[in-house]
Design a protein around this motif. Structure first.
Motif, PDB file in Angstrom:
ATOM      1  N   LYS A 439       1.330  -1.122  -0.148  1.00 30.45           N
ATOM      2  CA  LYS A 439      -0.158  -0.292   0.136  1.00 30.45           C
ATOM      3  C   LYS A 439       0.774   1.030   0.104  1.00 30.45           C
ATOM      4  N   ALA A 442       2.234   1.528  -3.973  1.00 33.47           N
ATOM      5  CA  ALA A 442       1.073   1.852  -4.865  1.00 33.47           C
ATOM      6  C   ALA A 442       0.879   3.610  -4.474  1.00 33.47           C
ATOM      7  N   TYR A 443       1.169   3.724  -3.013  1.00 29.97           N
ATOM      8  CA  TYR A 443       1.066   5.535  -2.921  1.00 29.97           C
ATOM      9  C   TYR A 443       1.958   5.833  -3.231  1.00 29.97           C
ATOM     10  N   TYR A 445       3.896   5.621  -6.019  1.00 28.67           N
ATOM     11  CA  TYR A 445       3.778   6.145  -7.814  1.00 28.67           C
ATOM     12  C   TYR A 445       2.463   6.640  -7.592  1.00 28.67           C
ATOM     13  N   LYS A 446       1.683   7.157  -7.010  1.00 29.28           N
ATOM     14  CA  LYS A 446       0.492   7.898  -7.300  1.00 29.28           C
ATOM     15  C   LYS A 446       0.671   9.319  -7.267  1.00 29.28           C
ATOM     16  N   LEU A 593       2.824  -2.981 -10.490  1.00 29.81           N
ATOM     17  CA  LEU A 593       2.630  -2.821  -9.452  1.00 29.81           C
ATOM     18  C   LEU A 593       1.455  -2.881  -9.581  1.00 29.81           C
ATOM     19  N   LYS A 594      -0.007  -3.039 -10.129  1.00 28.09           N
ATOM     20  CA  LYS A 594      -0.791  -2.399  -9.714  1.00 28.09           C
ATOM     21  C   LYS A 594      -1.180  -3.868 -10.112  1.00 28.09           C
ATOM     22  N   VAL A 597       0.236  -5.397  -6.405  1.00 26.82           N
ATOM     23  CA  VAL A 597      -0.496  -4.618  -5.156  1.00 26.82           C
ATOM     24  C   VAL A 597      -2.012  -5.462  -5.368  1.00 26.82           C
TER      25      VAL A 597
END
Length: 638
Positions: A439, A442-443, A445-446, A593-594, A597
């Motif tokens: 998580k 992923a944050y 990456y965003k 990654l998506k 995750v």
């Protein structure tokens, strides 16, 4: 004229001796601390950062106040600590000068370029702490090098070029509590250390051999990594010599028979017989902890000049403010020294404990660019990121300040020495850690859609665990401000296949690091290539996992501590597959990654009946079959 000339020469000679004697007397009996320190400065080849050491200025100490850079003073105005770290010092250390400071108790020259043999530290018989790591000292250390040092507690000699055996005088220092020898060329057998309070020991990256003594057996395997000749707890057991002895006896018998035959049949010529004996010691379980060093800090946060002109820049508004002087006055402990620099725990007076990381390899980034990036990091907010609290900018050094996390890092929990009452990490906890890391990644990456490496340095020592064992990522998104040559040589992401071959990271490079981290969590084994300097490129952990699951079964892969949890093997196997899909060498086939995750989020703490029954009859997955290419249709080798 001749007698007059001789008389005149004699008078000049006497005058010279008188002047020399006066200087010697002043140096040994009347020299001030300022004069002693200036003499020491002048004995070094490079001392540009010691420009304020000047006998004509203010004295080094005024009461308990430190007026010169690199000093810590006692209340009576004498010098207690000499802390000259990260100053680019060259030359050798003249102990004859320093021994004129009778109350000197701590000596640190870490992270310089000092050279020569081991300094004659026994001349400072009352020394308590000695820090010489990360220099260019070399050669064998004399057996009596530490004789008479009855107050010595902490000795750090790591990352020099010392050779030979550990001197017996060091082994017999009865108050020794911390000893750091890693990254040298020490050899021979490790001696038995008799000290009951020896809490830190690291001999990794040397040439030691033989059985590890019982007095050192409870330290982390990482403390002995890189010594190919070592064996015994905590490394794999030493191989029995019985079989080798039998072979040797057989060879001797054959040789005797051959010799007898030669005597009897003198005319028969025999060809040479070569008997090759080979023994392989496989360190199948190299583990590596944080090497936590709770040493009293040398001036951790700079060269003394910061406190006059610099200021901390806070990037969070939910914290109480403090200034740089508050940090400098705080009690501090050395937490460790990594590829960027040193980390320190600073306990503020009537305040919280903070971690200060000093970065040495960010000199190529401009001031405004650095400020902008730090403000951007300070704006991040996620439950699985350790927030940046404040920073300090100077051309040569940067400081990043964050909260101190009491539970330490995932690496120390997985690989460190387990103290009494310290719980093992079960499967549900490891799964929660993996989910939290995913998580947090992923944050990032965003928030950093244009960065090739939103994290760039994802490894177990950069995953901290809070009091509920939820993970907090650290050292993230620093690639834009780290000198490129340094990041390419040392940052974990650059050890991925695409970077080791072409230095071209992309958005899937962090996924590789996530996959290695997952395999480390599942197996309990540390990725050996992360221990090497420079780019590794050798996917040792992924390759080992791939070979084992195809030839035997996953029970040979999983950490036995984790296996104490029942009815979870199916979910473990799913996570193993995710980790290996993240470690695919072929970038096109490596998961993004998506996808990783999403698959991680589907995992559960317990198996469902369908999964368990498909792999084992009674809900166990112990050793029913090997994994085939249908299970893992990808490669983790080049």
């Amino acid at each position: 004229m001749a007698p007059k000339v001789a008389c005149w020469h004699l008078m000049l000679l006497l005058f010279y001796f008188l002047v020399t004697a006066c200087h010697l007397f002043a140096a040994s009996h009347g020299a001030t601390d300022a004069e002693i320190l200036v003499n020491f400065k002048n004995s070094l080849s490079t001392n540009s950062l010691l420009h304020d050491w000047n006998v004509s200025g203010i004295p080094p100490c005024t009461g308990g106040s430190d007026n010169w850079v690199g000093l810590r003073c006692n209340d009576d105005g004498t010098i207690d600590k000499l802390l000259l770290e990260d100053m680019g010092l060259n030359g050798t250390i003249d102990m004859d000068i320093l021994m004129q400071l009778p109350k000197l108790r701590t000596l640190s020259f870490m992270n310089n370029s000092l050279e020569g043999p081991m300094p004659e530290v026994k001349k400072l018989a009352s020394l308590r702490n000695l820090y010489l790591s990360n220099n260019s000292f070399s050669g064998k250390i004399d057996e009596d090098a530490f004789d008479g040092m009855n107050s010595l507690k902490e000795v750090y000699l790591a990352h020099n070029e010392f050779t030979g055996e550990i001197p017996r005088s060091l082994v017999l220092v009865r108050k020794l509590t911390k000893l750091s020898l890693e990254g040298n060329q020490f050899g021979g057998n490790l001696p038995d250390f008799p000290q009951e309070n020896l809490g830190v020991f690291n001999a990794a990256g040397n040439n030691f051999k033989g059985q590890i003594p019982t007095s050192l057996a409870d330290f982390s395997p990482g403390s002995f990594a890189g010594n190919q000749g070592l064996c015994g707890k905590p490394l794999p057991a030493c191989k029995s010599s019985r079989k080798k002895t039998i072979v040797i006896i057989a060879v001797v018998v054959v040789a005797v028979v051959a010799l007898s035959a030669t005597v009897v049949l003198a005319c028969i010529r025999f060809g040479d017989a070569v008997v090759a004996l080979s023994a392989t010691v496989v360190l199948a379980c190299i583990r590596f902890g944080d090497g936590k060093k709770e040493a009293q800090s040398s001036d951790p946060f700079g060269d003394g000049k910061m406190g006059d002109r610099g200021q901390l820049h806070f990037v969070r508004h939910d914290r109480d403010r403090f200034d740089l002087q508050d940090l400098l006055r705080a009690s501090a402990e050395v937490l460790g020294s990594g590829i960027f620099g040193s980390s320190y725990k600073a306990v503020l007076l009537d305040g919280p404990a903070m971690v200060v990381k000093k970065f040495r390899h960010m000199s190529s980034v401009g001031k405004e660019e650095f400020h902008d990036h730090m403000r951007r990091l300070g704006a991040l907010s996620h439950p699985n990121l350790l927030p940046l609290v404040a920073y300090y900018y100077r051309k040569e050094d940067k400081l990043l300040v964050s909260d101190f996390i009491e539970n330490g890092s995932l690496a120390s929990r997985l690989h460190g020495k387990r103290s009494p009452g310290k719980p093992w990490i079960d499967w549900p906890t490891r799964l929660r850690i993996v989910k939290g890391v995913a998580k947090g990644l992923a944050y990032l990456y965003k928030e950093f859609p244009t960065l090739a490496l939103p994290h760039g340095h994802l490894k177990s020592s950069n995953v901290l665990l809070d009091d509920t064992f939820d993970p907090l990522l650290t050292d993230y998104a620093l690639v834009p401000v780290v000198n490129k040559d340094h990041s390419q040589r040392f940052m974990v992401a650059y050890k991925s296949p695409e970077c080791s071959r072409s230095d071209r990271p992309n958005r899937k490079t962090d996924v590789w690091s996530l996959g290695i981290l997952i395999l480390e969590i599942l197996t309990g084994k540390f990725p050996e290539n992360y221990l090497t300097l420079g780019k590794g490129g050798d996917a040792d952990l992924a390759t080992w996992v791939s070979s084992v699951v195809r030839e035997e079964w996953t029970g040979e892969v999983f950490d036995m501590d984790m296996m104490r949890t029942k009815n979870c093997e199916g979910e473990m196997l799913k996570l193993l597959k995710i980790g290996m899909c993240c470690c695919e060498w072929n970038l096109e086939r490596r998961w993004d990654l998506k996808e990783a995750v999403a698959k991680i989020e589907e995992l559960k703490e317990r198996d469902n009946d369908d999964w368990s029954n498909s792999y084992a009859s009674e809900g166990e997955v112990s050793s029913s079959r090997a994994v085939t290419d249908d299970d893992f249709p990808f490669s983790v080798t080049s």
